[in-house]
Scaffold this active site. Sequence first.
Site, PDB file in Angstrom:
ATOM      1  N   ARG A 186      -7.585   2.203  -2.772  1.00  0.00           N
ATOM      2  CA  ARG A 186      -8.450   2.173  -1.584  1.00  0.00           C
ATOM      3  C   ARG A 186      -9.147   3.518  -1.415  1.00  0.00           C
ATOM      4  O   ARG A 186      -8.515   4.576  -1.457  1.00  0.00           O
ATOM      5  CB  ARG A 186      -7.653   1.847  -0.319  1.00  0.00           C
ATOM      6  CG  ARG A 186      -8.600   1.492   0.842  1.00  0.00           C
ATOM      7  CD  ARG A 186      -7.887   0.944   2.061  1.00  0.00           C
ATOM      8  NE  ARG A 186      -8.745  -0.046   2.722  1.00  0.00           N
ATOM      9  CZ  ARG A 186      -8.743  -0.272   4.024  1.00  0.00           C
ATOM     10  NH1 ARG A 186      -7.936   0.385   4.832  1.00  0.00           N
ATOM     11  NH2 ARG A 186      -9.537  -1.176   4.544  1.00  0.00           N
ATOM     12  N   GLN A 190       0.851  -1.189   0.000  1.00  0.00           N
ATOM     13  CA  GLN A 190       0.000   0.000   0.000  1.00  0.00           C
ATOM     14  C   GLN A 190       0.891   1.244   0.000  1.00  0.00           C
ATOM     15  O   GLN A 190       1.656   1.463   0.951  1.00  0.00           O
ATOM     16  CB  GLN A 190      -0.939   0.054   1.203  1.00  0.00           C
ATOM     17  CG  GLN A 190      -1.977   1.171   1.022  1.00  0.00           C
ATOM     18  CD  GLN A 190      -2.793   1.467   2.255  1.00  0.00           C
ATOM     19  OE1 GLN A 190      -2.258   1.779   3.297  1.00  0.00           O
ATOM     20  NE2 GLN A 190      -4.108   1.376   2.129  1.00  0.00           N
ATOM     21  N   GLY A 193     -10.061  -6.777   9.045  1.00  0.00           N
ATOM     22  CA  GLY A 193      -8.902  -6.087   9.588  1.00  0.00           C
ATOM     23  C   GLY A 193      -8.438  -6.613  10.923  1.00  0.00           C
ATOM     24  O   GLY A 193      -7.577  -7.486  11.011  1.00  0.00           O
ATOM     25  N   ARG A 194      -9.024  -6.084  11.996  1.00  0.00           N
ATOM     26  CA  ARG A 194      -8.543  -6.443  13.333  1.00  0.00           C
ATOM     27  C   ARG A 194      -8.555  -7.939  13.622  1.00  0.00           C
ATOM     28  O   ARG A 194      -7.663  -8.425  14.314  1.00  0.00           O
ATOM     29  CB  ARG A 194      -9.331  -5.663  14.384  1.00  0.00           C
ATOM     30  CG  ARG A 194      -8.815  -4.230  14.528  1.00  0.00           C
ATOM     31  CD  ARG A 194      -9.755  -3.331  15.290  1.00  0.00           C
ATOM     32  NE  ARG A 194     -10.919  -2.963  14.481  1.00  0.00           N
ATOM     33  CZ  ARG A 194     -11.760  -1.995  14.788  1.00  0.00           C
ATOM     34  NH1 ARG A 194     -11.582  -1.297  15.895  1.00  0.00           N
ATOM     35  NH2 ARG A 194     -12.767  -1.705  14.007  1.00  0.00           N
ATOM     36  N   TYR A 253      -5.868  10.972   3.937  1.00  0.00           N
ATOM     37  CA  TYR A 253      -4.482  11.198   3.548  1.00  0.00           C
ATOM     38  C   TYR A 253      -4.422  11.949   2.212  1.00  0.00           C
ATOM     39  O   TYR A 253      -5.439  12.408   1.713  1.00  0.00           O
ATOM     40  CB  TYR A 253      -3.720   9.874   3.552  1.00  0.00           C
ATOM     41  CG  TYR A 253      -3.712   9.253   4.939  1.00  0.00           C
ATOM     42  CD1 TYR A 253      -3.139   9.933   6.014  1.00  0.00           C
ATOM     43  CD2 TYR A 253      -4.334   8.037   5.191  1.00  0.00           C
ATOM     44  CE1 TYR A 253      -3.164   9.395   7.298  1.00  0.00           C
ATOM     45  CE2 TYR A 253      -4.362   7.491   6.470  1.00  0.00           C
ATOM     46  CZ  TYR A 253      -3.782   8.185   7.521  1.00  0.00           C
ATOM     47  OH  TYR A 253      -3.815   7.668   8.797  1.00  0.00           O
TER      48      TYR A 253
END
Length: 366
Positions: A233, A100, A322-323, A186
């Site tokens: 993404r 990424q 994810g987690r 971002y």
Amino acid sequence: MSDTLFQPIELGHLTLKNRIVMPPMTRSRATQPGNEANDIMATYYAQRASAGLIVAEGTQISAMGQGYAWTPGIYSAAQIAGWKKVTEAVHAKGGTIFAQLWHVGRVTHPDNINGEQPISSSALKAENVKVFVDDGANAPGFVDVVMPRAMSKADIDHVVDQYRQAALNAIEAGFDGIELHAANGYLINQFIDSNANNRTDEYGGNVENRLRFLAEVVTAVSEAIGAERVGVRLAPFTSLNGTVDANPVETYVAAAALLNKLNVVYIHFAEVDWDDAPETPKGFKKSVRAAYKGTLIYAGRYNAQTAAQTIEAGLADMIGFGRPFVSNPDLPTRIKHGYPLAAHTPETLFGGAEKGLTDYPEYSPS
């Protein structure tokens, strides 16, 4: 249970063994100084190589692109060599891994970027946003972000070229492809979302203009390594890092149509995932599916059942967890057999070494 998640899928020239994605998650374990990927990161990703696709943690494309202490880069020879350890370890276990590529723009502090002033689409400070810096205490010290300066056309061209070079570096490091981080507030997101962009030139104002920087970056990296190795993404409905769009449905359906025209291999949508967050509207997902013909990945609050249902409904092709991947290195096996999931320890998510990274065991049926 349904075997929907365990059907293989073609992704460009790759054949993935299942529909389960390990999405990018910052872990802040890069070797200092130098922000280099290392042996414990190689072990961590190799442990999780049973995912159909791993997208490695956000990796800054330049020194100016770094938002937080201890995150890895991909712009120096030593950083490329560090990532080679990771990709070789994942491939040895039969896994597929994308890098990424990350530039945080305004979501940083001069302490993380060699004393420079951050850059962004516009001279607008992200409100109520903190980042962590290395305060010398082996624990992150949190500080407020600062006012960025608006990027000139020369800055934009320079950063586009840095993305292009980072994509080449990722392939040199052995990655199977790259994901552009255009989400979560971002730099690319700071151009896309209306409340972070007050430019009056060809990069601001209407949706087409706000998507121009994304289009230029995608074009540059696709020309360098091939669009079949480029994913993107996006995060339409999050307000992370102070970035919000006034009309996210219009903006992000337009983004999907643009990325379809540019032939990226996948779009990876990050959904809001806090406990009482609203669901992503089904109408939005249907509009995205109509606009974009490549592989669609969604990541958020999915479990095995909702993930399978979303794929069966035709709204997604793969689902990111994810987690759960933090504390369940064998997550696909646990999902397939209905084994219980282990909980992660929040205190060890960022920084440190093996503890909370590589010491979570695989499930052992008694």
